[in-house]
Design a protein around this motif. Structure first.
Motif, PDB file in Angstrom:
ATOM      1  N   PHE A  64     -58.433   5.256  50.300  1.00 39.56           N
ATOM      2  CA  PHE A  64     -59.194   6.442  50.717  1.00 39.56           C
ATOM      3  C   PHE A  64     -59.590   7.282  49.501  1.00 39.56           C
ATOM      4  O   PHE A  64     -60.736   7.703  49.355  1.00 39.56           O
ATOM      5  N   VAL A  65     -58.605   7.512  48.610  1.00 38.13           N
ATOM      6  CA  VAL A  65     -58.865   8.369  47.457  1.00 38.13           C
ATOM      7  C   VAL A  65     -59.909   7.730  46.528  1.00 38.13           C
ATOM      8  O   VAL A  65     -60.788   8.403  46.013  1.00 38.13           O
ATOM      9  N   LYS A  66     -59.795   6.429  46.325  1.00 40.93           N
ATOM     10  CA  LYS A  66     -60.758   5.741  45.449  1.00 40.93           C
ATOM     11  C   LYS A  66     -62.173   5.822  46.037  1.00 40.93           C
ATOM     12  O   LYS A  66     -63.149   6.065  45.318  1.00 40.93           O
ATOM     13  N   ALA A  67     -62.290   5.608  47.348  1.00 40.50           N
ATOM     14  CA  ALA A  67     -63.609   5.692  47.973  1.00 40.50           C
ATOM     15  C   ALA A  67     -64.160   7.119  47.873  1.00 40.50           C
ATOM     16  O   ALA A  67     -65.351   7.327  47.624  1.00 40.50           O
ATOM     17  N   ALA A  68     -63.280   8.109  48.065  1.00 41.19           N
ATOM     18  CA  ALA A  68     -63.715   9.507  47.962  1.00 41.19           C
ATOM     19  C   ALA A  68     -64.208   9.803  46.546  1.00 41.19           C
ATOM     20  O   ALA A  68     -65.238  10.462  46.358  1.00 41.19           O
ATOM     21  N   GLN A  69     -63.475   9.305  45.542  1.00 40.87           N
ATOM     22  CA  GLN A  69     -63.901   9.532  44.149  1.00 40.87           C
ATOM     23  C   GLN A  69     -65.274   8.911  43.900  1.00 40.87           C
ATOM     24  O   GLN A  69     -66.144   9.510  43.257  1.00 40.87           O
TER      25      GLN A  69
ATOM     26  N   HIS B 180     -61.472   0.064  60.080  1.00 47.24           N
ATOM     27  CA  HIS B 180     -62.249  -0.126  58.853  1.00 47.24           C
ATOM     28  C   HIS B 180     -61.573   0.617  57.697  1.00 47.24           C
ATOM     29  O   HIS B 180     -61.192   1.762  57.812  1.00 47.24           O
ATOM     30  N   ARG B 181     -61.443  -0.066  56.555  1.00 41.38           N
ATOM     31  CA  ARG B 181     -60.865   0.541  55.370  1.00 41.38           C
ATOM     32  C   ARG B 181     -61.728   0.183  54.150  1.00 41.38           C
ATOM     33  O   ARG B 181     -62.015  -1.003  53.961  1.00 41.38           O
ATOM     34  N   PRO B 182     -62.183   1.188  53.406  1.00 42.16           N
ATOM     35  CA  PRO B 182     -61.913   2.592  53.669  1.00 42.16           C
ATOM     36  C   PRO B 182     -62.740   3.079  54.871  1.00 42.16           C
ATOM     37  O   PRO B 182     -63.888   2.650  55.047  1.00 42.16           O
ATOM     38  N   ALA B 183     -62.180   3.973  55.649  1.00 41.25           N
ATOM     39  CA  ALA B 183     -62.917   4.526  56.785  1.00 41.25           C
ATOM     40  C   ALA B 183     -64.038   5.443  56.275  1.00 41.25           C
ATOM     41  O   ALA B 183     -65.098   5.550  56.881  1.00 41.25           O
TER      42      ALA B 183
END
Lengths: 223, 299
Positions: A64-69, B180-183
């Motif tokens: 999640f954090v990597k995608a957010a970055q 799904h990941r990342p969501a």
């Protein structure tokens, strides 16, 4: 024939209804780019700490954090390509525990994302007053993603029973919170929050993180 | 019955009344043509927009109420924490609906259709549909915000933003529920619609309005537990500002000398949303000054 320059200051005040002058598009995107650079840096530091074991995040949380970055970097790149010049690319952590304690990290992410949502909300209103409906669209396209980050971080915080995170569900508001009367006020909040030079938790340089962004699984990389 | 078409494959062009006309053929100056284009592009009224919005919110309330009521009946029962997320979403949609109703919105219909029966029985079909619908709602409010901006209504831009961003939260949480990941898999929310009417057309095309599937009627809001959410109205500080006025320092503004220049300036101020009353006051003051100077010259 009277020109507007012949009008007294009281006439001009009447004309403007006492309203302040909007920030320029340049000012707004400069501040936005600064905030995005801050996010890339702060999340990048957390990712580095998580990968070295100093910050205990699950593999899912790390994803999640990597995608957010990655998404914040895409926002930064768009703004800079549009002519934005960040006010600074050196930041400070207000608290060193942000990079070592999962509860502090998650609470901080939630707080920052709420500030970013509110900043883009203010930007959208100013863009509207400046006659820039296309930029209003972009502001919501970015603000929506910041709201996704908020809800996602809240999900992990609530699941972990992090104290000080209100509400029983991640999606705990019917209307996103308005916080600022200008985008500059948002920058002021970041400064008073210790992110722009006065924090005691360490210094972050955007250039240390900008080129190490993992965008696996992220699409819609342009507005 | 097939699952709904993928919303991302739909693109709707922005309507314009001047499409193909050309400013030159109509004998307009470039400035006048620009003003007309701006007015024509805002072809939907505030009423049009909020009526479509409340229709979408009531569709969401209808679906969520039915899903929550039958949560245990899905092939993969909907359990906590996902069930609470759905209850929170329902509460938010109720507050959106109530706000729009108080603003005078009237739904285009309160009878909806479920295009695929698996939406009501299959977990993956349900949340795939929720992700698509929430993406459409975000895009609809994005279009609404742009249209409100065209109309010079920044206060309505704020409301559209405050609602649209909440729909984005629903999108990512539904994506998470889907596995799904990342969501959080999009850097920019999808820009699907040029106008809010395009969103309504999309809902019809997908079969949620006037379709051939199972009919479901809007059940009202009593099935919602409103305690799940706070910030239940679009409050908080607003931005109230005006663009910087060019050349206001000593000696007047460029292009504003002479009768035509002043009228053009007043017209521009009107576009910026300066109240008619304010412009009227200023016009009367300037006229009085003009008449006084004319009398002085005559003397």
């Amino acid at each position: 024939m009277a020109a507007l320059g012949d009008l007294g200051s009281s006439d001009l005040a009447t004309l403007r209804g006492g309203a302040k002058t909007c920030e320029s598009v340049q000012t707004i995107i400069n501040i936005a780019a600064t905030a995005e650079a801050l996010a890339v840096s702060a999340l990048g530091a957390a990712i580095g700490n998580a990968e070295s074991g100093k910050l205990q995040l699950s593999s899912e949380q790390l994803r999640f954090v990597k995608a957010a970055q990655c998404e914040e970097k895409d926002h930064y790149d768009y703004l800079v390509a549009a002519g934005a010049r960040p006010l600074t690319t050196t930041f400070t952590l207000p608290n060193s525990r942000i990079g070592t304690d999962p509860a502090t990290f998650l609470k901080t992410v939630v707080g920052l994302e709420e500030a970013f949502i509110a900043a883009y909300m203010a930007a959208a209103q100013e863009f509207a007053s400046l006659g820039q409906p296309s930029l209003v669209r972009v502001a919501l396209q970015i603000g929506g993603v910041e709201a996704e980050h908020r809800a996602h971080a809240r999900f992990y915080a609530i699941t972990a029973n992090v104290p000080g995170v209100p509400g029983k569900v991640p999606n705990n508001v019917a209307f996103e919170k308005a916080m600022f009367t200008s985008v500059g006020a948002a920058a002021g909040a970041l400064k008073s929050g210790g992110w722009l030079g006065s924090g005691s938790g360490g210094t972050l340089d955007f250039s240390d993180f900008a080129s190490h962004v993992d965008c696996s699984g992220v699409s819609n990389t342009r507005p | 019955m097939e699952a709904p078409d993928n919303l991302s494959q739909m693109r709707f062009s922005r309507r314009t009344l001047l499409k193909g006309a050309g400013a030159g053929a109509m004998g307009l100056t470039l400035a006048q043509a620009g003003l007309l284009r701006s007015a024509a592009a805002a072809s939907e009224s505030v009423s049009d927009i909020v009526n479509i919005a409340i229709t979408a919110e009531e569709l969401a309330i209808t679906l969520l109420t039915n899903v929550i009521k039958n949560a245990s009946g899905y092939d993969q029962p909907i359990k906590e924490p996902v069930l609470s997320v759905l209850k929170g979403a329902l509460a938010s949609e109720v507050y959106h609906r109530d706000y729009l109703a108080k603003a005078g919105a009237t739904p285009l219909t309160q009878a909806f259709t479920v295009p695929d029966p698996k939406i009501l029985s299959d977990y993956d079909t349900l949340f795939t549909t929720v992700v698509q619908l929430e993406s459409a709602f975000v895009a609809a409010y994005t279009a609404a915000a742009a249209e409100f901006a065209d109309m010079g209504k920044p206060e309505l831009v704020k409301v559209a933003f405050q609602i649209g961003a909440v729909e984005a939260e629903h999108r990512v949480l539904a994506n998470y529920a889907l596995g799904h990941r990342p969501a959080n898999n999009m850097a920019f929310e999808a820009n699907l619609f040029g106008a809010v009417g395009d969103a309504a057309a999309a809902l019809k095309k997908l079969g949620f309005i006037g379709g051939s599937g199972k009919q479901v009627s809007y059940p009202g809001t009593s099935g919602a537990d409103l305690s799940y959410v706070s910030h239940t109205y679009p409050g908080g500080p607003s931005v109230s500002c005006m663009p910087a006025m060019p050349g206001t320092g000593g000696g007047g503004m460029a292009g504003t000398s002479g009768e035509g220049g002043l009228e053009q300036m007043l017209g521009i101020l009107g576009l910026f949303g300066v109240g008619a009353a304010v412009v009227g006051v200023l016009t009367r003051r300037l006229t009085a000054q003009r008449e006084e100077r004319a009398e002085q010259r005559a003397d």
